[in-house]
Design a protein around this motif. Structure first.
Motif, PDB file in Angstrom:
ATOM      1  N   LEU A  79       0.955  -0.715   8.432  1.00  0.00           N
ATOM      2  CA  LEU A  79       1.269   0.403   7.540  1.00  0.00           C
ATOM      3  C   LEU A  79       0.245   0.464   6.407  1.00  0.00           C
ATOM      4  O   LEU A  79       0.343  -0.259   5.419  1.00  0.00           O
ATOM      5  CB  LEU A  79       2.682   0.239   6.983  1.00  0.00           C
ATOM      6  CG  LEU A  79       3.781   0.010   8.028  1.00  0.00           C
ATOM      7  CD1 LEU A  79       5.120  -0.173   7.348  1.00  0.00           C
ATOM      8  CD2 LEU A  79       3.823   1.129   9.052  1.00  0.00           C
ATOM      9  N   GLU A 100      -1.623   2.102   3.194  1.00  0.00           N
ATOM     10  CA  GLU A 100      -1.168   2.924   2.074  1.00  0.00           C
ATOM     11  C   GLU A 100      -2.119   2.785   0.908  1.00  0.00           C
ATOM     12  O   GLU A 100      -2.897   1.846   0.819  1.00  0.00           O
ATOM     13  CB  GLU A 100       0.237   2.507   1.643  1.00  0.00           C
ATOM     14  CG  GLU A 100       0.295   1.088   1.096  1.00  0.00           C
ATOM     15  CD  GLU A 100       1.723   0.648   0.788  1.00  0.00           C
ATOM     16  OE1 GLU A 100       2.636   1.086   1.484  1.00  0.00           O
ATOM     17  OE2 GLU A 100       1.875  -0.136  -0.154  1.00  0.00           O
ATOM     18  N   TYR A 154      13.265   4.211   5.301  1.00  0.00           N
ATOM     19  CA  TYR A 154      12.731   3.110   6.103  1.00  0.00           C
ATOM     20  C   TYR A 154      13.868   2.309   6.748  1.00  0.00           C
ATOM     21  O   TYR A 154      13.779   1.906   7.907  1.00  0.00           O
ATOM     22  CB  TYR A 154      11.865   2.176   5.247  1.00  0.00           C
ATOM     23  CG  TYR A 154      10.461   2.690   5.019  1.00  0.00           C
ATOM     24  CD1 TYR A 154       9.436   2.348   5.883  1.00  0.00           C
ATOM     25  CD2 TYR A 154      10.173   3.507   3.941  1.00  0.00           C
ATOM     26  CE1 TYR A 154       8.147   2.817   5.680  1.00  0.00           C
ATOM     27  CE2 TYR A 154       8.892   3.975   3.716  1.00  0.00           C
ATOM     28  CZ  TYR A 154       7.880   3.632   4.588  1.00  0.00           C
ATOM     29  OH  TYR A 154       6.617   4.101   4.382  1.00  0.00           O
ATOM     30  N   LYS A 189       7.759  -5.606   4.437  1.00  0.00           N
ATOM     31  CA  LYS A 189       6.865  -5.047   3.425  1.00  0.00           C
ATOM     32  C   LYS A 189       6.088  -6.217   2.848  1.00  0.00           C
ATOM     33  O   LYS A 189       6.618  -7.308   2.698  1.00  0.00           O
ATOM     34  CB  LYS A 189       7.669  -4.352   2.330  1.00  0.00           C
ATOM     35  CG  LYS A 189       6.792  -3.730   1.259  1.00  0.00           C
ATOM     36  CD  LYS A 189       7.588  -2.934   0.286  1.00  0.00           C
ATOM     37  CE  LYS A 189       6.753  -2.270  -0.801  1.00  0.00           C
ATOM     38  NZ  LYS A 189       5.331  -2.463  -0.800  1.00  0.00           N
ATOM     39  N   HIS A 231       6.711   6.374   7.012  1.00  0.00           N
ATOM     40  CA  HIS A 231       5.384   6.040   6.489  1.00  0.00           C
ATOM     41  C   HIS A 231       4.379   7.149   6.780  1.00  0.00           C
ATOM     42  O   HIS A 231       3.461   7.379   6.003  1.00  0.00           O
ATOM     43  CB  HIS A 231       4.910   4.717   7.099  1.00  0.00           C
ATOM     44  CG  HIS A 231       3.890   4.035   6.266  1.00  0.00           C
ATOM     45  ND1 HIS A 231       4.198   3.387   5.095  1.00  0.00           N
ATOM     46  CD2 HIS A 231       2.552   3.938   6.403  1.00  0.00           C
ATOM     47  CE1 HIS A 231       3.104   2.903   4.564  1.00  0.00           C
ATOM     48  NE2 HIS A 231       2.089   3.218   5.337  1.00  0.00           N
ATOM     49  N   THR A 280       0.243   8.757   4.388  1.00  0.00           N
ATOM     50  CA  THR A 280      -0.388   7.494   4.725  1.00  0.00           C
ATOM     51  C   THR A 280      -0.542   7.427   6.233  1.00  0.00           C
ATOM     52  O   THR A 280      -0.266   8.392   6.930  1.00  0.00           O
ATOM     53  CB  THR A 280       0.448   6.318   4.201  1.00  0.00           C
ATOM     54  OG1 THR A 280       1.784   6.474   4.641  1.00  0.00           O
ATOM     55  CG2 THR A 280       0.431   6.286   2.693  1.00  0.00           C
TER      56      THR A 280
END
Length: 120
Positions: free
Chosen positions: A8, A10, A30, A48, A100, A105
């Motif tokens: 992911l 970002e 999420y 995360k 996401h 992103t």
């Protein structure tokens, strides 16, 4: 089925102007997406990553170099999911509605090479 890692990407400051309620709403999106993926049998895990921390280790002429945190970096990997899918096409399809993607992103999808796993 094959295993895929969803990286992911970002921008570190992208959510810095979100209100507490907006952050809670985002987190809930999420959580909901993860629950749907788990219920469908595709989600193997995910986390995360801690914001603002990290290191890069590489070999150069003078030996190992360790850099970090990434204050000059415009984009970082903020987290990951591991999923199971039949192939890249299905992995992409499963990722399309991940929250996401909706927030400008991107998700990098990489298949895990299971040929090189150590035997337990």
């Amino acid at each position: 089925m094959s295993k895929f890692l969803l990286l992911l990407h970002e921008e570190p400051t992208a959510a810095s102007n979100y209100s507490p309620q907006q952050m809670q709403d985002l987190i809930q999106e999420y959580v909901d997406w993860s629950a749907r993926m788990a219920q469908a049998g595709h989600l193997l895990g995910g986390q995360k990553l801690v914001e603002g921390e990290g290191r890069i280790v590489r070999q150069d002429d003078e030996g190992l170099v360790v850099d970090g945190p990434f204050s000059e970096t415009k984009e970082v990997i903020g987290g990951f999911f591991m999923i199971e899918a039949d192939d890249y096409d299905q992995a992409v399809q499963l990722s399309r509605d991940c929250p996401h993607v909706r927030y400008g992103t991107r998700i990098e999808i990489r298949e895990i090479d299971e040929r090189h796993q150590e035997e337990e």
